[in-house]
Design a protein around this motif. Structure first.
Motif, short mmCIF file in Angstrom:
data_model
loop_
_atom_site.label_atom_id
_atom_site.label_comp_id
_atom_site.label_asym_id
_atom_site.label_seq_id
_atom_site.Cartn_x
_atom_site.Cartn_y
_atom_site.Cartn_z
N ASN A 13 -11.85 -8.05 -4.74
CA ASN A 13 -11.01 -8.88 -5.81
C ASN A 13 -12.10 -10.35 -6.05
OD1 ASN A 13 -8.00 -10.32 -5.58
ND2 ASN A 13 -8.95 -9.87 -7.52
N LEU A 64 -5.96 -21.99 -10.63
CA LEU A 64 -6.58 -20.42 -10.91
C LEU A 64 -6.17 -19.89 -12.29
CD1 LEU A 64 -7.08 -17.56 -10.24
CD2 LEU A 64 -4.81 -17.26 -9.11
N ASN A 66 -6.71 -16.59 -14.37
CA ASN A 66 -7.04 -14.77 -14.21
C ASN A 66 -8.22 -14.69 -15.45
OD1 ASN A 66 -5.20 -13.91 -12.54
ND2 ASN A 66 -3.67 -14.41 -14.25
N ALA A 72 -2.33 -18.65 -13.19
CA ALA A 72 -1.58 -17.95 -12.01
C ALA A 72 -1.38 -18.87 -10.85
CB ALA A 72 -2.21 -16.59 -11.55
N MET A 74 -0.66 -18.62 -7.78
CA MET A 74 -1.26 -18.35 -6.47
C MET A 74 -2.15 -17.04 -6.33
SD MET A 74 -1.61 -18.91 -3.09
CE MET A 74 -1.88 -18.24 -1.37
N SER A 75 -3.08 -17.06 -5.32
CA SER A 75 -3.85 -15.81 -5.12
C SER A 75 -4.18 -15.67 -3.42
CB SER A 75 -5.12 -15.68 -5.82
OG SER A 75 -5.89 -14.71 -5.38
N GLY A 76 -3.83 -14.62 -2.76
CA GLY A 76 -4.14 -14.43 -1.33
C GLY A 76 -5.31 -14.21 -1.14
N ASN A 77 -6.21 -13.52 -1.96
CA ASN A 77 -7.65 -13.50 -1.95
C ASN A 77 -8.45 -14.58 -2.39
OD1 ASN A 77 -7.46 -10.61 -0.81
ND2 ASN A 77 -7.34 -9.88 -2.85
N ASN A 164 3.44 -16.35 -6.89
CA ASN A 164 3.30 -15.78 -8.25
C ASN A 164 4.30 -14.50 -8.18
OD1 ASN A 164 1.88 -14.21 -6.34
ND2 ASN A 164 0.03 -13.92 -7.66
N ASN A 195 2.87 -8.81 -11.82
CA ASN A 195 1.76 -7.84 -11.03
C ASN A 195 2.47 -6.73 -10.47
OD1 ASN A 195 -0.59 -9.90 -10.76
ND2 ASN A 195 1.00 -11.08 -9.87
N GLU A 215 -2.91 -5.75 -11.79
CA GLU A 215 -2.81 -7.41 -12.03
C GLU A 215 -2.41 -7.80 -13.41
OE1 GLU A 215 -4.70 -10.30 -9.51
OE2 GLU A 215 -5.42 -8.81 -8.07
N ARG A 216 -1.35 -8.78 -13.31
CA ARG A 216 -1.19 -9.61 -14.70
C ARG A 216 -2.26 -10.42 -14.70
NH1 ARG A 216 2.95 -14.81 -14.07
NH2 ARG A 216 0.97 -15.17 -12.29
N CYS A 224 -5.34 -6.98 -3.73
CA CYS A 224 -4.79 -8.34 -4.22
C CYS A 224 -3.91 -8.70 -3.06
CB CYS A 224 -3.58 -7.82 -5.16
SG CYS A 224 -2.42 -8.93 -5.84
N GLY A 225 -4.07 -10.05 -2.64
CA GLY A 225 -3.59 -10.50 -1.41
C GLY A 225 -1.93 -10.76 -1.56
N THR A 226 -1.70 -11.53 -2.39
CA THR A 226 -0.34 -11.76 -2.65
C THR A 226 0.51 -10.43 -2.86
OG1 THR A 226 -0.82 -12.37 -4.98
CG2 THR A 226 -0.46 -14.19 -3.67
N1 LIG Z 1 -3.32 -11.84 -11.12
C1 LIG Z 1 -2.36 -12.70 -10.39
C2 LIG Z 1 -3.12 -13.94 -9.63
C3 LIG Z 1 -4.37 -13.42 -8.65
C4 LIG Z 1 -3.66 -12.61 -7.46
C5 LIG Z 1 -4.64 -12.30 -6.64
N2 LIG Z 1 -5.59 -11.12 -6.80
C6 LIG Z 1 -4.34 -12.22 -5.12
O1 LIG Z 1 -5.22 -11.62 -4.09
O2 LIG Z 1 -3.34 -12.48 -4.64
C7 LIG Z 1 -1.10 -13.37 -11.15
O3 LIG Z 1 -1.29 -13.53 -12.34
O4 LIG Z 1 -0.27 -13.62 -10.52
#
Ligand SMILES: N[C@@H](CCC[C@H](N)C(=O)O)C(=O)O
Length: 278
Positions: A13, A64, A66, A72, A74-77, A164, A195, A215-216, A224-226
């Motif tokens: 990611n 962040l 996209n 977005a 938040m993103s965990g990765n 998110n 997502n 993913e959105r 995707c971490g979240t």
């Molecule tokens: N596409 C997600 C934001 C990115 C999330 C990411 N890949 C993760 O690792 O959490 C959104 O629009 O919420």
């Protein structure tokens, strides 16, 4: 004016990171995200992370975008990638950072990884709250469509908020889901987007789930971490896993500890430094 970005990935990611004082980031936004993240006409990435290094209430304030230019929370990765970039800027491999995000403050503990390009980071993801309800119908499908490919008959569904929004679908086999079709199909019921993750317990492995991701704002991603955090929370609440969960994704595995506050642990790899035209 040119900008110096670094590129990182967390399990495939991938993110472009631009660090600097808020004034230096001011002109960079959705348009730059679309252009720089483009896979053929830009550098290529799932998202663009801006990190203001002069925030009052945090070590770094993260914004962040996209790949499609949408914001977005938040993103965990991504937050691990941003933390690696900030650790590099400071010339350290071990550091704890307070990072402000649109989804709330997060703490990231960075430690050295197995090689010089990699760090391993543990993120305090905060609580997993209830996600948004759909505000439209899930669209009609041709009668002859394959229900497994579209994840049309999930055994359970749950929306979660990790800063998110996420929709977790419990299916028989995430490998049978065509995320390019199932993702947009389900996401269409949320006007702000969501997502979408098709999840199942991993056969023969305790406390593990496997997931397929849409993913959105970025489409099908390798990790995707979240989303992994949302999947672990949902699987735990459905009685399928304990509190220490391995989440298998196409790009690799993360560890999630389920609790009042969720913890996500995984790598970030530095890939390149690039100079782009504004
Ligand atoms: N596409 C997600 C934001 C990115 C999330 C990411 N890949 C993760 O690792 O959490 C959104 O629009 O919420």
């Amino acid at each position: 004016m040119a900008h110096r970005l670094t590129k990182h990935h967390g399990l495939g990611n991938d993110f472009l990171v631009l660090l600097g004082p808020a004034t230096a980031l001011a002109g960079v936004g959705a348009d730059e995200a679309r252009r720089w993240c483009h896979r053929h006409r830009g550098v290529g990435a799932d998202g663009l992370l801006l990190g203001a290094t002069d925030a009052d209430d945090a070590d770094v304030a993260m914004t962040l975008y996209n790949a499609d230019g949408s914001r977005a929370e938040m993103s965990g990765n991504g937050i691990r990638c941003l933390a690696q970039a900030e650790a590099d800027r400071r010339g350290v491999t071990t550091v704890e950072l307070r990072i402000a995000t649109d989804g709330g403050p997060r703490t990231v503990a960075v430690a050295p990884g197995p090689d010089a390009a990699t760090v391993v980071a543990s993120v305090d993801m905060g609580p997993a709250g209830a996600g948004p309800a759909p505000d439209g119908p899930v669209g009609p499908l041709p009668a002859d469509d394959d229900p497994a490919a579209l994840a049309l008959e999930p055994k359970e569904t749950r929306t979660l908020d990790l800063g998110n929004p996420h929709l977790v679908l419990l299916v028989d086999d995430p490998g049978a889901v065509d995320v390019h079709r199932a993702g947009p199909h389900w996401e269409a019921a949320w006007s702000g987007g969501i997502n979408v993750h098709a999840v199942a317990p991993t056969p023969g492995e305790a406390d593990a789930v496997t997931m397929a991701i849409w993913e959105r704002g970025a489409g099908a991603t390798e990790a995707c971490g979240t989303g992994a955090t949302a999947a672990a929370r949902a699987a735990h609440d459905w009685g399928l896993v304990g509190t220490e969960v391995t989440v298998h994704m196409r790009g690799g595995d993360v560890g999630v500890v389920v609790g009042e506050r969720m913890t996500l642990r995984g790598p970030s790899v530095r890939v390149a430094t690039v100079e782009v035209e504004a």
